[in-house]
Design an enzyme around this catalytic site. Sequence first.
Site, mmCIF file in Angstrom:
data_model
loop_
_atom_site.group_PDB
_atom_site.id
_atom_site.type_symbol
_atom_site.label_atom_id
_atom_site.label_comp_id
_atom_site.label_asym_id
_atom_site.label_seq_id
_atom_site.Cartn_x
_atom_site.Cartn_y
_atom_site.Cartn_z
ATOM 1 N N HIS A 270 0.911 15.273 -51.950
ATOM 2 C CA HIS A 270 1.488 14.274 -51.045
ATOM 3 C C HIS A 270 1.128 14.579 -49.589
ATOM 4 O O HIS A 270 0.361 13.833 -48.985
ATOM 5 C CB HIS A 270 3.007 14.131 -51.220
ATOM 6 C CG HIS A 270 3.435 13.814 -52.604
ATOM 7 N ND1 HIS A 270 2.988 12.693 -53.274
ATOM 8 C CD2 HIS A 270 4.262 14.465 -53.465
ATOM 9 C CE1 HIS A 270 3.514 12.667 -54.487
ATOM 10 N NE2 HIS A 270 4.284 13.738 -54.635
ATOM 11 N N ASP A 321 0.924 10.803 -60.840
ATOM 12 C CA ASP A 321 2.255 11.323 -60.534
ATOM 13 C C ASP A 321 3.318 10.817 -61.507
ATOM 14 O O ASP A 321 3.398 11.253 -62.642
ATOM 15 C CB ASP A 321 2.590 10.983 -59.083
ATOM 16 C CG ASP A 321 3.801 11.761 -58.553
ATOM 17 O OD1 ASP A 321 4.454 12.447 -59.345
ATOM 18 O OD2 ASP A 321 4.089 11.676 -57.352
#
Length: 454
Positions: A270, A321
């Site tokens: 991220h 994810d």
Amino acid sequence: MSNLFFAAALLPQGWADNVAVALDGRGRIASITANAACPPDAERFDGAVVAGIANLHSHAHQRAIAGLGEMSGEGTDSFWSWRDVMYRALDRMDPEDFEAVAAQLYVETLKAGFTAVAEFHYLHHDRDGSPFADPAEMSHRTVAAARAVGLPITLLPVLYAASGFGGTAPTHGQRRFIHDGDAFVRLTGALHRAYGRDDDVRLGIAPHSLRAVPERLLADMVAAHPAGPIHIHIAEQRKEVEDSLAHSGRRPVEWLLERAPVDARWCLIHATHMTEAETRGVAQSGAVAGLCPTTEANLGDGFFPADSYMAQGGRWGIGSDSHISVSPVEDLRWLEYGARLTSGRRTVLAGGPRRATARRLVEDAQAGGAQATGFDAGRIAVGQRADLVVLDTDHPLLAARRSDAWLDSWIFAGNAGLVRDVIVGGRVVVRDRRHPREDDIAERFKNTLGRLLG
């Protein structure tokens, strides 16, 4: 040795026609000949072939709840309210259930055009939080699911020890994740004994985040694992940044660059909320930024500073994810669209004038994914794994296109499935858009969800 033949292929030096590829006995590329005649013993593919992209961030168990966190709550919803929904969904998942969910996800992963997965695996223990008789039970199930569908996997057992900065005690919802340092080393040792010689398995570690792994424990575990990838969640939410500042006086990425040996082994997942100095520091470190635009959008996390980071030579890759989407197309598209929405410009990430945006995105994601997973892949080159994706150039969305226009249309022209065939280690695992086991795996998945969610 076996032979493959492609009507067109994207090689490191550019597009080439009539490409003959010879493989060695391990599914690696032994030779490449462009403008060749098709060898009589070769398997021929008439589309456009590119190296596959590794999915560098996966939480397989979350495939079971994709789409179920969209009901608004009583107050303002965020990552933290979604996380509570996810924790509750794990309460009933046993090893058989998890393997069924992971296998379904991995079929979808291959069919989408990913040719490896980095599994950030933190569902370790039984439903009451106690270890299984074999503490590596759930890790073995992860590898079994990947093997069943033919997907190379980088297994990243997650170290999770606290619920917040300063070593806050774990919550009830985190009971299935928790390890201390000794137990974690025993787990990783068992995995190395089981899979250390497997050509389709790579092993690393995943300290979950700075909030979940206290400083001393993080340092000890990095020192105890001197080889293999290291993946970590970092600076995903603004609250995480605020909590880090309150705890240490440092932002998460700032702290990590100062206190940890961040280098090419690391993948910073991220890294959404960074200052210019942090962005520069990560780019210079050689680490990979693990970007998950569809999940980051779904959770309201924010946009990664891709334009600045890439301009400084930063390495990056993409992951699905939470699997709200399992598509390299959608994640690459949204990476570019995020840059457009925040800058007011187009073709922001193309990398210069007269360059195809999608080619830059695809090639960077191939390289970053290969680095983050530890597989010799990401290019059609001698010595690399033959992990390849064949685009259907007969599809209407690719009509009257050539070379880079194939890639631009694949990424930006629509949502049709343009991946026709997928080759992993020289083996065809998806042919004409079908995986040979997809029907029975899908049936098992549906039955599993019926029990878990019904």
